[in-house]
Design a protein around this motif. Sequence first.
Motif, PDB file in Angstrom:
ATOM      1  N   GLY A 293       6.898  -5.981  -0.421  1.00 37.56           N
ATOM      2  CA  GLY A 293       5.556  -5.549  -0.819  1.00 37.56           C
ATOM      3  C   GLY A 293       5.593  -4.286  -1.658  1.00 37.56           C
ATOM      4  O   GLY A 293       4.871  -4.168  -2.649  1.00 37.56           O
ATOM      5  N   GLY A 294       6.432  -3.348  -1.280  1.00 36.94           N
ATOM      6  CA  GLY A 294       6.570  -2.112  -2.051  1.00 36.94           C
ATOM      7  C   GLY A 294       7.158  -2.366  -3.423  1.00 36.94           C
ATOM      8  O   GLY A 294       6.707  -1.799  -4.420  1.00 36.94           O
ATOM      9  N   ALA A 295       8.170  -3.233  -3.478  1.00 35.17           N
ATOM     10  CA  ALA A 295       8.782  -3.580  -4.768  1.00 35.17           C
ATOM     11  C   ALA A 295       7.769  -4.281  -5.660  1.00 35.17           C
ATOM     12  O   ALA A 295       7.699  -4.023  -6.869  1.00 35.17           O
ATOM     13  CB  ALA A 295      10.012  -4.456  -4.552  1.00 35.17           C
ATOM     14  N   TRP A 296       6.968  -5.163  -5.062  1.00 34.59           N
ATOM     15  CA  TRP A 296       5.941  -5.864  -5.826  1.00 34.59           C
ATOM     16  C   TRP A 296       4.926  -4.873  -6.402  1.00 34.59           C
ATOM     17  O   TRP A 296       4.580  -4.943  -7.582  1.00 34.59           O
ATOM     18  CB  TRP A 296       5.248  -6.887  -4.925  1.00 34.59           C
ATOM     19  N   ALA A 297       4.459  -3.950  -5.570  1.00 37.82           N
ATOM     20  CA  ALA A 297       3.483  -2.958  -6.034  1.00 37.82           C
ATOM     21  C   ALA A 297       4.075  -2.115  -7.153  1.00 37.82           C
ATOM     22  O   ALA A 297       3.404  -1.838  -8.155  1.00 37.82           O
ATOM     23  CB  ALA A 297       3.033  -2.072  -4.870  1.00 37.82           C
ATOM     24  N   ALA A 298       5.340  -1.712  -7.008  1.00 34.04           N
ATOM     25  CA  ALA A 298       5.983  -0.901  -8.036  1.00 34.04           C
ATOM     26  C   ALA A 298       6.045  -1.657  -9.359  1.00 34.04           C
ATOM     27  O   ALA A 298       5.773  -1.094 -10.423  1.00 34.04           O
ATOM     28  CB  ALA A 298       7.388  -0.496  -7.589  1.00 34.04           C
TER      29      ALA A 298
ATOM     30  N   ASN B 291       9.681   3.982  -8.370  1.00 32.60           N
ATOM     31  CA  ASN B 291      10.060   2.588  -8.127  1.00 32.60           C
ATOM     32  C   ASN B 291      11.058   2.480  -6.987  1.00 32.60           C
ATOM     33  O   ASN B 291      10.972   1.577  -6.159  1.00 32.60           O
ATOM     34  CB  ASN B 291      10.628   1.965  -9.407  1.00 32.60           C
ATOM     35  N   TYR B 292      12.003   3.401  -6.925  1.00 40.37           N
ATOM     36  CA  TYR B 292      13.003   3.394  -5.853  1.00 40.37           C
ATOM     37  C   TYR B 292      12.322   3.575  -4.496  1.00 40.37           C
ATOM     38  O   TYR B 292      12.558   2.801  -3.566  1.00 40.37           O
ATOM     39  CB  TYR B 292      14.032   4.499  -6.078  1.00 40.37           C
ATOM     40  N   ASP B 293      11.489   4.607  -4.395  1.00 38.03           N
ATOM     41  CA  ASP B 293      10.816   4.887  -3.122  1.00 38.03           C
ATOM     42  C   ASP B 293       9.958   3.703  -2.680  1.00 38.03           C
ATOM     43  O   ASP B 293       9.975   3.321  -1.512  1.00 38.03           O
ATOM     44  CB  ASP B 293       9.949   6.142  -3.231  1.00 38.03           C
ATOM     45  N   ALA B 294       9.225   3.115  -3.614  1.00 35.82           N
ATOM     46  CA  ALA B 294       8.358   1.988  -3.284  1.00 35.82           C
ATOM     47  C   ALA B 294       9.175   0.785  -2.825  1.00 35.82           C
ATOM     48  O   ALA B 294       8.841   0.139  -1.831  1.00 35.82           O
ATOM     49  CB  ALA B 294       7.493   1.616  -4.487  1.00 35.82           C
ATOM     50  N   ALA B 295      10.243   0.477  -3.539  1.00 36.88           N
ATOM     51  CA  ALA B 295      11.055  -0.700  -3.216  1.00 36.88           C
ATOM     52  C   ALA B 295      11.769  -0.557  -1.879  1.00 36.88           C
ATOM     53  O   ALA B 295      12.066  -1.569  -1.226  1.00 36.88           O
ATOM     54  CB  ALA B 295      12.065  -0.965  -4.328  1.00 36.88           C
TER      55      ALA B 295
ATOM     56  N   MET C  66       0.840  -1.205   0.000  1.00 36.59           N
ATOM     57  CA  MET C  66       0.000   0.000   0.000  1.00 36.59           C
ATOM     58  C   MET C  66       0.871   1.249   0.000  1.00 36.59           C
ATOM     59  O   MET C  66       0.606   2.199  -0.735  1.00 36.59           O
ATOM     60  CB  MET C  66      -0.945  -0.012   1.197  1.00 36.59           C
ATOM     61  N   GLY C  67       1.918   1.238   0.823  1.00 37.24           N
ATOM     62  CA  GLY C  67       2.832   2.378   0.838  1.00 37.24           C
ATOM     63  C   GLY C  67       3.544   2.541  -0.483  1.00 37.24           C
ATOM     64  O   GLY C  67       3.757   3.660  -0.963  1.00 37.24           O
ATOM     65  N   GLY C  68       3.927   1.416  -1.105  1.00 33.52           N
ATOM     66  CA  GLY C  68       4.596   1.470  -2.403  1.00 33.52           C
ATOM     67  C   GLY C  68       3.683   2.033  -3.479  1.00 33.52           C
ATOM     68  O   GLY C  68       4.121   2.808  -4.337  1.00 33.52           O
ATOM     69  N   ALA C  69       2.413   1.652  -3.435  1.00 36.61           N
ATOM     70  CA  ALA C  69       1.450   2.211  -4.391  1.00 36.61           C
ATOM     71  C   ALA C  69       1.322   3.718  -4.191  1.00 36.61           C
ATOM     72  O   ALA C  69       1.247   4.484  -5.158  1.00 36.61           O
ATOM     73  CB  ALA C  69       0.097   1.524  -4.235  1.00 36.61           C
TER      74      ALA C  69
END
Length: 127
Positions: free
Chosen positions: A72-77, A63-67, A33-36
């Motif tokens: 989970g963030g990397a997946w969302a990115a 993408n960097y910020d999400a990962a 959710m944060g990555g999105a």
Amino acid sequence: MRLFVCLTLLSLLCASADMLPISESGRFVWDAMGGAWDMFRAYQDMREANYKGADKYFHARGNYDAAQRGPGGAWAAKVISDARERWQSDVSGRGAEDTRADQEANAWGRNGGDPNRYRPAGLPRKY
């Protein structure tokens, strides 16, 4: 259309989280959710900046910020980037070369590369 995309992403997120232990799945969902949100923020900044040649920088930065949030963030990115590029290539007609360059910037940021590699000269420091 936006509702459909949100529901699709949510169903994919839940399916991915089901494969993890409960404590890890909660973290995965939270990070996703944060990555999105990071991806959305980068998109908003790109639109606000409206700066010629900055597209790849904002791709890499989102993408960097999400990962940085974790798996989970990397997946969302990745899901968001792939969906955007698929839509963009089908609708905008920008072509395979632009899609390839965008995906390179996406992967660079998602893999921990410094987004400033793509930062155009003169882009305000705000971004």
